[in-house]
Every structure is written in structure tokens, then in C-alpha cells.
Design an enzyme around this catalytic site. Sequence first.
Site, PDB file in Angstrom:
ATOM      1  N   TYR A 140      -2.346  18.255 -12.120  1.00 40.48           N
ATOM      2  CA  TYR A 140      -2.856  17.161 -11.286  1.00 40.48           C
ATOM      3  C   TYR A 140      -3.919  16.375 -12.042  1.00 40.48           C
ATOM      4  CZ  TYR A 140      -5.336  14.839  -7.430  1.00 40.48           C
ATOM      5  OH  TYR A 140      -5.941  13.914  -6.614  1.00 40.48           O
ATOM      6  N   VAL A 145       0.850  -1.192   0.000  1.00 38.97           N
ATOM      7  CA  VAL A 145       0.000   0.000   0.000  1.00 38.97           C
ATOM      8  C   VAL A 145       0.882   1.237   0.000  1.00 38.97           C
ATOM      9  CG1 VAL A 145      -1.897   1.229   1.117  1.00 38.97           C
ATOM     10  CG2 VAL A 145      -1.701  -1.256   1.394  1.00 38.97           C
ATOM     11  N   LYS A 151      -3.845  12.384 -13.274  1.00 45.51           N
ATOM     12  CA  LYS A 151      -4.851  11.397 -12.888  1.00 45.51           C
ATOM     13  C   LYS A 151      -5.580  10.838 -14.108  1.00 45.51           C
ATOM     14  CE  LYS A 151      -4.379  11.276  -8.397  1.00 45.51           C
ATOM     15  NZ  LYS A 151      -3.988  10.037  -7.688  1.00 45.51           N
TER      16      LYS A 151
END
Length: 264
Positions: free
Chosen positions: A161, A15, A165
Site C-alpha cells: 500500500y 470523483v 501511494k
Amino acid sequence: MSDLDTRHAHTAAIVTGGAQGVGLAIARQLVAEGCRKLMLAGRDAAKGEAAIAELRAAGADTRFVSLDLQDVDACLGIVDAAVSAFGEVNALINAAALGARGTLLDTSVDLWDQMFDTNARAPFFLMQGFVKHRLEKGGGGSIVNILSQCAHCGQSYLAPYSASKGALATLTKNVANAYRFDRIRCNAILPGWMDTPGEDITQRKYHGATDGWLDRAEAGQPMGQLCKPHELAGLASYLLSAQAGVMTGALIDYDQNVAGSYPE
């Protein structure tokens, strides 16, 4: 003991962003559902140690690696470290990200590179290392990428950003398609505005937020809250589990505002 308590009894997971926020919430959920092998990666060693102590107390063999996501060798190294610690790894959660501000007009080359190196290149090479490992083991395994509603568009001050994404959204589908016959599944969650420690820092740093900003923000939301990491974590856990069946290549909007909707 219910089936839910043991759903991840055979899961060994990596993770990123695992020391706080969404990553830690997912790690907690996996442990609550039986996962006993966790490798967390993050920037803050102190928070990492705290997360290790908490999850070990819950019964999980948890390790932490301080990771600079802009270092490709370090990204590949965490897969090797997890395999060395646990024998094999069958789940990868890419939850870490950089959320700095920048518009089309004021974004520097350095900011663009930092954004893509962290939010797109790092998950790419983490998935590369993970998939190579899973192929050596004969296939199988699951990836969950944490994206953002900004992948659909994003505010003007989130241009790089949003682009990073959006790149990860396409990459999620590409990886899912490329390795579906190897039974390696890859899905993504696209949360909206979230209540996380990182968001508190962001609001204060970039938007001049003061104490009480969260209560004021939540009062204006359709469901009276921002997205909560512990609630999203249940969805991530499901996607990582065998109960998700053949589901792969999915980009799941996780928000109370509906993309494409307009005022009545």
C-alpha cells in the site's frame, strides 16, 4: 450569496470513490460551493444511488458509474461518459483506493498487482484520459489525488500500500510538471489516520476492533480526533478552484503528526 457559494459554479468534476468517505465528502463540498455537474464512480451501486439522490436534492446534475479500478478501459470510459453527459470536464479527484494489508514477507504477487492496479495504475489512466480531454479543449483544469501519510513510509503491514501511494506521489509531480504550460494543475493531499466507513471495516477486519474503537483511538490523538473527511474536503475544494492560483505539484501532509518528528 458569498463568493464561496459560487466558487465552483463552472466546475464539472469526476470523483472516484465518490459514493462514500473522502470522495463523497469532496463531492458534497463542491456542490455546496456551486458545482452542478458531477460524475461519481465507485464499487457499491446502492451507495452510489444514495449519493446521487442526496446531491441531486442539493441541486447538482449527478451521475454514478459502477467502476472496477483494475479495469483500464473502464477508467478511460468514465472520462468519456462524463464528457458525454456534461460537454466537458475540468476537475478530477482520485479518491478511491485499496487498503489491504501485506508485509514485505507475506505479500503475494496477486496482492501486489491488485494494490498497484488500483492505487497507481487506475489514477494514471484516469489522468491520461482527463489530460487528453483538457488538451483538446485548449488546456486548463485541475487534478487532486488523495494519497496517504504512508507514502512517506507506512507500517510494516502496509508495505505494498505504501509503495503504491509513493508511486502516486511521484506521478502527481510528474503530471504537474509535464502539463503546467497547458495550465493543467495536479496536486495531492496526504491524510493521516481517517474516520471513514472504510476505516471502520478495516479496523474490524484486520485489527480485531470492537464497538467504541473510534472513541478510544481519538482519545489518544494530539487533537482528540482522527482526520475527518468533511474537513479535508475544504482543502480539496480549494486546490481544485481558481483561488489556488498557480499551485501545482504540491504534496500536502494533512495530519496532526509531523513527518520527521521524534519524541522530545
